[in-house]
Enzyme design. Structure first.
Site, PDB file in Angstrom:
ATOM      1  N   LEU A  81      38.325  -6.569 -22.540  1.00 25.66           N
ATOM      2  CA  LEU A  81      37.530  -5.796 -23.504  1.00 25.66           C
ATOM      3  C   LEU A  81      37.602  -4.308 -22.827  1.00 25.66           C
ATOM      4  CD1 LEU A  81      34.887  -8.416 -24.504  1.00 25.66           C
ATOM      5  CD2 LEU A  81      36.776  -7.191 -26.256  1.00 25.66           C
ATOM      6  N   ALA A 112      38.147 -12.129 -20.430  1.00 26.15           N
ATOM      7  CA  ALA A 112      37.896 -11.806 -21.358  1.00 26.15           C
ATOM      8  C   ALA A 112      37.249 -10.306 -21.234  1.00 26.15           C
ATOM      9  CB  ALA A 112      36.752 -12.679 -22.110  1.00 26.15           C
ATOM     10  N   ASN A 113      36.335 -10.273 -20.318  1.00 29.94           N
ATOM     11  CA  ASN A 113      35.633  -9.003 -20.049  1.00 29.94           C
ATOM     12  C   ASN A 113      36.519  -7.669 -19.611  1.00 29.94           C
ATOM     13  OD1 ASN A 113      32.987  -9.551 -20.933  1.00 29.94           O
ATOM     14  ND2 ASN A 113      32.162 -10.120 -19.104  1.00 29.94           N
ATOM     15  N   CYS A 173      28.038  -5.929 -16.975  1.00 29.96           N
ATOM     16  CA  CYS A 173      29.101  -6.908 -16.948  1.00 29.96           C
ATOM     17  C   CYS A 173      30.464  -6.261 -16.718  1.00 29.96           C
ATOM     18  CB  CYS A 173      29.467  -7.918 -18.371  1.00 29.96           C
ATOM     19  SG  CYS A 173      28.072  -8.943 -18.421  1.00 29.96           S
ATOM     20  N   PHE A 174      30.969  -5.525 -17.538  1.00 29.25           N
ATOM     21  CA  PHE A 174      32.342  -4.924 -17.296  1.00 29.25           C
ATOM     22  C   PHE A 174      32.699  -4.634 -15.894  1.00 29.25           C
ATOM     23  CE2 PHE A 174      33.065  -3.896 -22.238  1.00 29.25           C
ATOM     24  CZ  PHE A 174      32.765  -5.257 -22.437  1.00 29.25           C
ATOM     25  N   ARG A 211      21.612  -1.036 -17.450  1.00 30.58           N
ATOM     26  CA  ARG A 211      22.284  -1.230 -16.404  1.00 30.58           C
ATOM     27  C   ARG A 211      23.606  -0.378 -16.511  1.00 30.58           C
ATOM     28  NH1 ARG A 211      21.280  -7.498 -15.455  1.00 30.58           N
ATOM     29  NH2 ARG A 211      21.393  -7.300 -17.787  1.00 30.58           N
ATOM     30  N   ALA A 245      15.128 -15.854 -16.601  1.00 35.33           N
ATOM     31  CA  ALA A 245      14.803 -15.534 -17.802  1.00 35.33           C
ATOM     32  C   ALA A 245      15.102 -14.090 -18.147  1.00 35.33           C
ATOM     33  CB  ALA A 245      13.104 -15.889 -17.964  1.00 35.33           C
ATOM     34  N   VAL A 303      20.587 -12.986 -20.400  1.00 33.44           N
ATOM     35  CA  VAL A 303      21.364 -14.105 -20.583  1.00 33.44           C
ATOM     36  C   VAL A 303      20.462 -15.309 -21.113  1.00 33.44           C
ATOM     37  CG1 VAL A 303      23.407 -15.583 -19.987  1.00 33.44           C
ATOM     38  CG2 VAL A 303      23.530 -13.093 -19.716  1.00 33.44           C
ATOM     39  N   VAL A 352      20.707 -16.637 -13.354  1.00 32.74           N
ATOM     40  CA  VAL A 352      20.233 -16.009 -12.562  1.00 32.74           C
ATOM     41  C   VAL A 352      21.314 -14.582 -12.184  1.00 32.74           C
ATOM     42  CG1 VAL A 352      18.923 -17.437 -11.324  1.00 32.74           C
ATOM     43  CG2 VAL A 352      21.183 -16.651 -10.323  1.00 32.74           C
TER      44      VAL A 352
HETATM   45  C1  UDX Z   1      29.911  -7.651 -22.952  1.00 29.06           C
HETATM   46  C2  UDX Z   1      31.174  -8.304 -23.733  1.00 29.06           C
HETATM   47  O1  UDX Z   1      31.215  -7.718 -24.928  1.00 29.06           O
HETATM   48  C3  UDX Z   1      30.520  -9.806 -23.893  1.00 29.06           C
HETATM   49  O2  UDX Z   1      31.220 -10.836 -24.537  1.00 29.06           O
HETATM   50  C4  UDX Z   1      29.899 -10.203 -22.392  1.00 29.06           C
HETATM   51  O3  UDX Z   1      29.252 -11.524 -22.502  1.00 29.06           O
HETATM   52  C5  UDX Z   1      28.989  -9.198 -21.615  1.00 29.06           C
HETATM   53  O4  UDX Z   1      29.752  -8.232 -21.572  1.00 29.06           O
HETATM   54  P1  UDX Z   1      27.872  -6.063 -23.342  1.00 29.06           P
HETATM   55  O5  UDX Z   1      28.115  -5.462 -21.971  1.00 29.06           O
HETATM   56  O6  UDX Z   1      26.562  -6.632 -23.746  1.00 29.06           O
HETATM   57  O7  UDX Z   1      29.018  -7.392 -23.620  1.00 29.06           O
HETATM   58  O8  UDX Z   1      28.313  -5.129 -24.726  1.00 29.06           O
HETATM   59  P2  UDX Z   1      29.698  -4.488 -24.964  1.00 29.06           P
HETATM   60  O9  UDX Z   1      29.073  -4.404 -26.677  1.00 29.06           O
HETATM   61  O10 UDX Z   1      30.736  -5.281 -24.823  1.00 29.06           O
HETATM   62  O11 UDX Z   1      29.678  -2.807 -24.950  1.00 29.06           O
HETATM   63  C6  UDX Z   1      29.797  -2.638 -23.478  1.00 29.06           C
HETATM   64  C7  UDX Z   1      29.877  -1.270 -23.284  1.00 29.06           C
HETATM   65  O12 UDX Z   1      31.250  -0.693 -23.950  1.00 29.06           O
HETATM   66  C8  UDX Z   1      28.987  -0.318 -23.901  1.00 29.06           C
HETATM   67  O13 UDX Z   1      28.739   0.696 -22.966  1.00 29.06           O
HETATM   68  C9  UDX Z   1      29.554   0.254 -25.223  1.00 29.06           C
HETATM   69  O14 UDX Z   1      29.029   1.239 -25.661  1.00 29.06           O
HETATM   70  C10 UDX Z   1      30.916   0.557 -24.606  1.00 29.06           C
HETATM   71  N1  UDX Z   1      32.041   0.481 -25.858  1.00 29.06           N
HETATM   72  C11 UDX Z   1      31.914  -0.856 -26.426  1.00 29.06           C
HETATM   73  C12 UDX Z   1      32.742   1.496 -26.092  1.00 29.06           C
HETATM   74  O15 UDX Z   1      32.551   2.541 -25.411  1.00 29.06           O
HETATM   75  N2  UDX Z   1      33.604   1.438 -27.006  1.00 29.06           N
HETATM   76  C13 UDX Z   1      33.904   0.230 -27.625  1.00 29.06           C
HETATM   77  O16 UDX Z   1      34.826   0.299 -28.652  1.00 29.06           O
HETATM   78  C14 UDX Z   1      33.005  -0.901 -27.551  1.00 29.06           C
HETATM   79  P1  ADP Z   2      21.441 -11.270 -16.770  1.00 28.45           P
HETATM   80  O1  ADP Z   2      21.670 -10.205 -17.360  1.00 28.45           O
HETATM   81  O2  ADP Z   2      22.450 -12.179 -15.852  1.00 28.45           O
HETATM   82  O3  ADP Z   2      20.565 -12.466 -17.510  1.00 28.45           O
HETATM   83  P2  ADP Z   2      18.806 -10.600 -15.455  1.00 28.45           P
HETATM   84  O4  ADP Z   2      18.827  -9.670 -14.192  1.00 28.45           O
HETATM   85  O5  ADP Z   2      18.406 -10.014 -16.850  1.00 28.45           O
HETATM   86  O6  ADP Z   2      20.324 -11.096 -15.383  1.00 28.45           O
HETATM   87  O7  ADP Z   2      18.195 -11.798 -15.204  1.00 28.45           O
HETATM   88  C1  ADP Z   2      18.135 -12.792 -13.937  1.00 28.45           C
HETATM   89  C2  ADP Z   2      16.807 -13.362 -13.714  1.00 28.45           C
HETATM   90  O8  ADP Z   2      17.000 -14.344 -12.745  1.00 28.45           O
HETATM   91  C3  ADP Z   2      15.677 -12.462 -13.188  1.00 28.45           C
HETATM   92  O9  ADP Z   2      14.486 -12.488 -13.979  1.00 28.45           O
HETATM   93  C4  ADP Z   2      15.694 -12.986 -11.827  1.00 28.45           C
HETATM   94  O10 ADP Z   2      14.077 -12.709 -11.416  1.00 28.45           O
HETATM   95  C5  ADP Z   2      16.023 -14.222 -12.096  1.00 28.45           C
HETATM   96  N1  ADP Z   2      15.939 -15.022 -10.781  1.00 28.45           N
HETATM   97  C6  ADP Z   2      16.919 -14.734  -9.696  1.00 28.45           C
HETATM   98  N2  ADP Z   2      16.979 -16.000  -8.790  1.00 28.45           N
HETATM   99  C7  ADP Z   2      16.157 -16.571  -9.247  1.00 28.45           C
HETATM  100  C8  ADP Z   2      15.652 -18.050  -8.635  1.00 28.45           C
HETATM  101  N3  ADP Z   2      16.258 -18.278  -7.426  1.00 28.45           N
HETATM  102  N4  ADP Z   2      14.867 -18.745  -9.087  1.00 28.45           N
HETATM  103  C9  ADP Z   2      14.258 -18.368 -10.337  1.00 28.45           C
HETATM  104  N5  ADP Z   2      14.766 -17.123 -11.032  1.00 28.45           N
HETATM  105  C10 ADP Z   2      15.589 -16.361 -10.256  1.00 28.45           C
END
Ligand code: UDX
Ligand code: ADP
Length: 463
Positions: free
Chosen positions: A228, A224-225, A277-278, A347, A11, A14, A91
């Site tokens: 970007l 994709a990531n 992610c990145f 993060r 939860a 994502v 997760v």
């Molecule tokens: C990214 C991808 O965009 C998304 O498609 C994927 O599912 C998860 O990873 P996210 O990390 O949530 O999403 O945010 P994003 O808007 O991509 O920004 C990532 C980082 O890059 C941020 O710290 C942002 O401030 C920075 N950024 C972004 C820049 O410094 N310059 C830019 O032009 C764009």
């Molecule tokens: P993301 O950004 O990928 O969504 P998060 O850390 O925000 O990552 O969320 C992942 C969630 O998955 C956490 O809340 C964590 O407690 C949960 N999780 C991890 N392992 C398990 C599991 N085996 N069963 C249920 N929940 C889990």
């Protein structure tokens, strides 16, 4: 198979928003989001939807509409798995902090635990959907665990990577550029793919739903990531050159962005990209390439991370140098701690690393962020293990508003591009600071001319 019950394990950033939107758009499907973390589930069930654990514009309204109708949050993982025809795994897959691939490979222990739990509980055929970003060929590992430890029921594994960006999760989910679904090319695989296509077709047009084989889908997400992040490191590399040559990186970005082949998005020079992610995905890509002996490929992508680390360090060095080569006992105000605006996620936020560098130089940091709590900031610092909790507590002060955070500061650093920072009474802030008053705009969001006319010494990125 017509899907009427979905379970999502995890939860987090994502799982939570994605399932809320599926529930809103598919009232005929019961969506249950489960997590081991009891507090997180309790927060999702908070009667006041404004208090749900993740801040995303528009999310609380969707949760308010669907929760209790066909959207449920629970800690009863077994029951939700048992009931659902389709199970999303969402997760966390952090970078490994131990053993082989430490610091690079994705840690798949949470994924494996989920697979084992699904195998143990499932008494009917299930479709298992990978939603977390995973290294290529994880689906194969999940399938092997399910088939070898299960109760003889059939599993189809789909890869359905999520492309939402934090801060715009709801609009990204409602109007995705594309939905990608990878599955087996067997008749059973195709049937499973179609079941998921039908879920999304409730609000996404079918020509935006791409279907591929599993490996292409898994690799497309990493690619994709990586692309970007590479754009950001590319423009950040140019920002350093701009500072040396007198060019302005904002002007350069605008000029190249008007080339329709390049396009204007993701060209904003900054203190460095953050987010969950990145970095993780590129490290993953680097690790996979290395493990196949593709050294040139892995070195190529690793440079994106090296550049990003350099950009963060360069920012803190610039602060120290500009403040006459010492920040010891000086107060540096940070505006923003989240890794980008409109999220409470921190993060890999650049703010953490810049704070760490400056505290090493014995600066006192005072922070204001509209959405990040003091506890979160302190735990981010503790997680680095650079110094003790007590030392972090002494060096990092957190304030409820920007005016308080900036009072008596020697310099202000903008770490997140929150819109409200552009609306402040900067004259009032200037009057409350030590002189000369410096601003280091790590996001290039403020009006340099206006600030200079007040008396600030303004430093942007790449100008
Ligand atoms: C990214 C991808 O965009 C998304 O498609 C994927 O599912 C998860 O990873 P996210 O990390 O949530 O999403 O945010 P994003 O808007 O991509 O920004 C990532 C980082 O890059 C941020 O710290 C942002 O401030 C920075 N950024 C972004 C820049 O410094 N310059 C830019 O032009 C764009
Ligand atoms: P993301 O950004 O990928 O969504 P998060 O850390 O925000 O990552 O969320 C992942 C969630 O998955 C956490 O809340 C964590 O407690 C949960 N999780 C991890 N392992 C398990 C599991 N085996 N069963 C249920 N929940 C889990």
């Amino acid at each position: 198979m017509k899907i009427t019950k979905i379970c999502c394990i995890g939860a987090g950033y994502v799982g939570g928003p994605t399932m809320a939107v599926i529930a809103q758009k598919c009232p005929h499907i019961q969506v249950t989001v489960v997590d081991l973390n009891e507090q997180r589930i309790a927060d999702w069930n908070n009667p006041d939807p404004e208090k749900i654990p993740i801040y995303e514009p528009g999310l609380s309204e969707i949760v308010a509409e669907a929760r209790g109708r066909n959207l449920f949050f629970s800690t009863d993982v077994d029951n939700a798995i048992d009931e659902a025809q389709m199970i999303f795994i969402s997760v966390n897959t952090p970078t490994k902090t131990y053993g082989k691939g430490k610091g690079m490979a994705a840690d798949l222990k949470y994924i494996e635990l989920c697979a084992r739990q699904i195998a143990r509980v499932a008494k009917q055929n299930k479709i298992v959907v990978e939603k977390s970003t995973l290294p290529v060929r994880t689906a194969e590992a999940i399938k092997s665990i399910l088939d070898n430890t299960g109760n003889g029921v059939q599993f189809q594994i789909l890869s359905n990577p999520e492309f939402l960006a934090e801060g715009t999760a709801v609009t990204d989910l409602l109007n995705p550029d594309r939905i990608l679904i990878g599955g087996d090319t067997t008749p059973e695989g195709e049937e499973a793919i179609n079941s998921l296509v039908e879920v999304y077709a409730n609000w996404v047009s079918k020509n935006q739903i791409l279907t591929t084989n599993v490996w292409s889908s898994e690799l497309s997400k990493l690619t994709a990531n990586a692309f970007l992040a590479q754009r950001i490191s590319s423009i950040n590399a140019m920002s350093e050159l701009c500072e040396k040559t007198g060019a302005d990186v904002n002007e350069v970005a605008k000029a190249i962005g008007m080339d329709s082949r390049i396009g204007p998005k993701f060209l904003k020079a900054s203190v460095g990209f953050g987010g969950s992610c990145f970095q993780k995905d590129i490290l993953n890509l680097v690790y996979i390439a290395k493990s196949y002996g593709l050294d040139e490929v892995s070195d190529y992508w690793e440079q994106v991370i090296i550049m990003n680390d350099h950009q963060k360090r360069r920012f803190s060095n610039k602060i120290v140098q500009t403040l006459y080569n010492t920040v010891a006992d000086k107060k540096i105000a940070f505006l923003g701690w989240a890794f980008k605006k409109d999220t409470n996620d921190t993060r890999e936020s650049a703010a953490i690393y810049v704070a760490d560098d400056l505290i090493n130089e014995q600066a006192k940091i005072s922070v204001y962020d509209p959405k990040v709590s003091k506890n979160k900031m302190l735990s981010d610092m503790d997680y680095l293990e650079t110094r003790t909790k007590e030392e972090n507590l002494k060096s990092l002060n957190v304030f409820e508003n920007a005016y308080e955070a900036c009072k008596d500061a020697h310099a202000i650093a903008i770490l997140t591009e929150w819109d409200e920072f552009t609306t402040y009474d900067w004259k009032k802030i200037y009057d409350s600071m030590h002189k000369p008053a410096f601003i280091f705009d790590g996001r290039n969001i403020l009006d340099a001319k206006q600030l200079e006319s007040i008396g600030f010494v303004y430093n942007g990125i790449g100008s």
